[in-house]
Enzyme design. Structure first.
Site, mmCIF file in Angstrom:
data_model
loop_
_atom_site.group_PDB
_atom_site.id
_atom_site.type_symbol
_atom_site.label_atom_id
_atom_site.label_comp_id
_atom_site.label_asym_id
_atom_site.label_seq_id
_atom_site.Cartn_x
_atom_site.Cartn_y
_atom_site.Cartn_z
ATOM 1 N N LYS A 66 14.058 -5.114 4.664
ATOM 2 C CA LYS A 66 14.156 -5.689 3.320
ATOM 3 C C LYS A 66 15.307 -5.039 2.552
ATOM 4 O O LYS A 66 15.497 -3.819 2.622
ATOM 5 C CB LYS A 66 12.817 -5.461 2.599
ATOM 6 C CG LYS A 66 12.634 -6.199 1.289
ATOM 7 C CD LYS A 66 11.206 -5.958 0.750
ATOM 8 C CE LYS A 66 10.915 -6.722 -0.529
ATOM 9 N NZ LYS A 66 9.520 -6.533 -0.996
ATOM 10 N N SER A 77 7.176 -10.811 -2.215
ATOM 11 C CA SER A 77 8.608 -10.741 -2.380
ATOM 12 C C SER A 77 9.361 -10.475 -1.075
ATOM 13 O O SER A 77 10.583 -10.622 -1.049
ATOM 14 C CB SER A 77 8.945 -9.636 -3.384
ATOM 15 O OG SER A 77 8.550 -8.370 -2.891
ATOM 16 N N SER A 82 3.204 -8.101 -1.548
ATOM 17 C CA SER A 82 4.478 -8.635 -1.042
ATOM 18 C C SER A 82 4.735 -8.511 0.449
ATOM 19 O O SER A 82 5.721 -9.058 0.935
ATOM 20 C CB SER A 82 5.639 -8.000 -1.789
ATOM 21 O OG SER A 82 5.775 -8.599 -3.038
HETATM 22 N N1 GLN Z 1 3.879 -10.873 -6.491
HETATM 23 C C1 GLN Z 1 3.605 -9.599 -7.077
HETATM 24 C C2 GLN Z 1 4.575 -9.341 -8.200
HETATM 25 O O1 GLN Z 1 5.355 -10.180 -8.477
HETATM 26 C C3 GLN Z 1 3.649 -8.532 -6.040
HETATM 27 C C4 GLN Z 1 5.022 -8.150 -5.698
HETATM 28 C C5 GLN Z 1 5.071 -7.060 -4.697
HETATM 29 O O2 GLN Z 1 4.093 -6.743 -4.034
HETATM 30 N N2 GLN Z 1 6.234 -6.446 -4.620
HETATM 31 O O3 GLN Z 1 4.576 -8.308 -8.793
#
Ligand code: GLN
Length: 479
Positions: A74, A149, A173
């Site tokens: 990532k 994400s 994410s």
């Molecule tokens: N979707 C969640 C957020 O927007 C989790 C994101 C994540 O785990 N980085 O914060």
């Protein structure tokens, strides 16, 4: 070995084939690098999984045990001399002077860094539409999101553009994009993997985790990442070695189904698939029983105070002075700060910085941040109570299958609901895995299993047994 045979191997099988001398590391690397580079060249017609692909194959033979298996990482992991931008314009072109510990541990074990993957900006999002480098597409249906994400990591593995990938999970994410793309995603116990060199979103929640084709690959990657790191004071020594899972049965395993996370708000097709997986677990010998997580319905509200609060503090460092983008021709210092942050951050990141700054402001600190912390403690207690009665807690990973690109971008609250089933485990700091549990409307559904802190070996074993019984076939998207 033919290219098709090479691509059919899991990461673990590929490492074994290299060890056995039946596959050359270079052959494996080239097979994937060509596919990854083709995705980049395809532009609009590709999946947009990558922000960087290695220009050259590695020259040296990589050491065992990972023996040169290519790795996609990532974007938010710092990689020395390689763009590390966290999906943000404010870090466009940033070349860190050092590499994140999670990545360097994997490359020291022999993995070869092949690509950096697209992601929501600073890991804020559930659809990968918040990236400064464009949305990622889901290989099951190009008009749909891959989840976020870590959407680039998930789509790359599902599409066979990388054998496995590294992501991060703050509120879901790793697990949610794994679910939406039909692969395995594991969020380890908080502290199990060093956060050193991971561009921070919410430090008390961020964890690195594997996105893989199967549970054994997740175990293999985890094995080479865990452990105390002097560079991250919140990292811990894992109490035991991570084993490769081998269980085929679930005899005597008690699975708890929390009513709070398996009813209202979950799509009917997802619930059907969840029920079918529970029936399979029962056939394997598991005992299914209802449990209560009474504070879980408040997890999302607490998370969306705490995560923005931490992000507002973590993202204060992007001021145009120290790294990345700087607005041109400023009038004065304040103008430079203001325009750098105005131009450099996307809408969702700005929304979170404002929310977090407000929640931490003197007059509201206790009403929002303090209260959210107390809810967090309650949620952790709920899990401890539940684990006195059951071995694992199981839920659908996401309330819906992959949704259409653009469907939720205008409604931040609808987007936040995607994390309904994943955020409670993040707040409690416990490990949770998503495995493909079947299809609904022709799209993958994730099955989530969570266990107590440091129960990864047992959790991976149980997930492996269930994975065998489910027999999910992800090959279609790798063609
Ligand atoms: N979707 C969640 C957020 O927007 C989790 C994101 C994540 O785990 N980085 O914060």
């Amino acid at each position: 070995m033919s290219a098709t045979d090479v691509l059919a191997l899991s990461a673990r099988a590929a490492a074994d084939a290299i060890e056995a001398g039946s596959l050359a590391p270079r052959e494996l690397f080239d097979a994937y690098r060509e596919r990854a580079a083709a995705d980049v060249s395809a532009g609009e017609d590709g999946l947009n999984c990558f922000t960087w692909v290695a220009p050259e194959p590695p020259t040296d033979d990589a050491p065992a045990p990972l023996a040169g298996v290519p790795l996609a990482v990532k974007d938010l992991f710092c990689t020395a001399g390689i763009p590390s931008q966290a999906g943000s314009r404010i870090l466009a072109g940033y070349l860190p002077p050092y590499t994140a510990s999670a990545v360097s541990r994997l490359t020291e074990a022999g993995a070869t860094l092949m690509a950096k993957t697209n992601q929501d900006e600073f890991a804020m999002g559930s659809s990968n539409e918040n990236s400064a480098f464009g949305a990622v597409r889901n290989p099951w249906d190009r008009e749909r999101v891959p989840g976020g994400s870590s959407g680039g990591s998930a789509a790359a593995v599902a599409a066979g553009l990388a054998p496995w990938a590294l992501g991060t999970d703050t509120g879901g994410s790793v697990r949610q994009p794994a679910a939406l793309c039909g692969i395995v995603g594991l969020k380890p116990t908080y502290g199990a993997v060093s956060r050193y060199g991971m561009i921070a979103f919410a430090s008390s929640l961020d964890q690195a985790g594997p996105l893989t084709r199967d549970v054994a690959d997740a175990a293999l990657m985890l094995r080479h990442m865990v452990g105390r790191d002097p560079c991250d004071a919140t990292s811990l020594e894992f109490p035991e070695a991570i084993e490769l899972p081998s269980a085929e049965r679930l005899d005597g395993i008690r699975l708890g189904v929390p009513q709070e996370l398996t009813g209202e708000g979950i799509e009917a097709g997802v619930l059907d698939s969840f029920g079918a997986t529970l029936a399979l677990a029962q056939e394997l010998g598991a005992e299914i029983q209802p449990v209560h997580l009474p504070h879980a319905p408040h997890a999302l509200s607490a998370y969306y105070v705490l995560a923005p609060a931490e992000c507002s503090s973590n993202l204060a460092r992007y001021d145009g002075v120290r790294y990345g983008y700087r607005a041109p021709d400023p009038k004065d210092l304040l103008d430079m700060y203001t325009r750098t942050r105005h131009d450099g951050f996307g809408a969702e990141v700005k929304r979170r910085i404002m929310l977090g700054t407000y929640a931490l402001s003197a007059g509201y600190y206790d009403a929002y941040y303090g209260r959210a912390q107390r809810v967090r403690t309650k949620i952790a207690e709920d899990f401890r109570t539940a684990f006195a009665a059951v071995d694992f807690i199981v839920t659908p990973t996401a309330p819906t299958v992959a949704f259409r690109l653009g469907e939720k971008t205008a409604e931040p609250l609808a987007m936040y609901l995607n994390d309904y089933c994943t955020v409670p485990m993040s707040l409690a700091g416990i490990p949770a895995i998503s495995i493909p549990g079947g299809l609904s409307e022709g799209l993958p559904v994730g099955f989530q299993m969570a266990g107590p802190a440091f129960s990864e070996n047992r959790l991976l074993d149980a997930a492996h047994a269930l994975e065998g019984a489910i027999g999910f076939d992800g090959a279609a998207t790798r063609a």
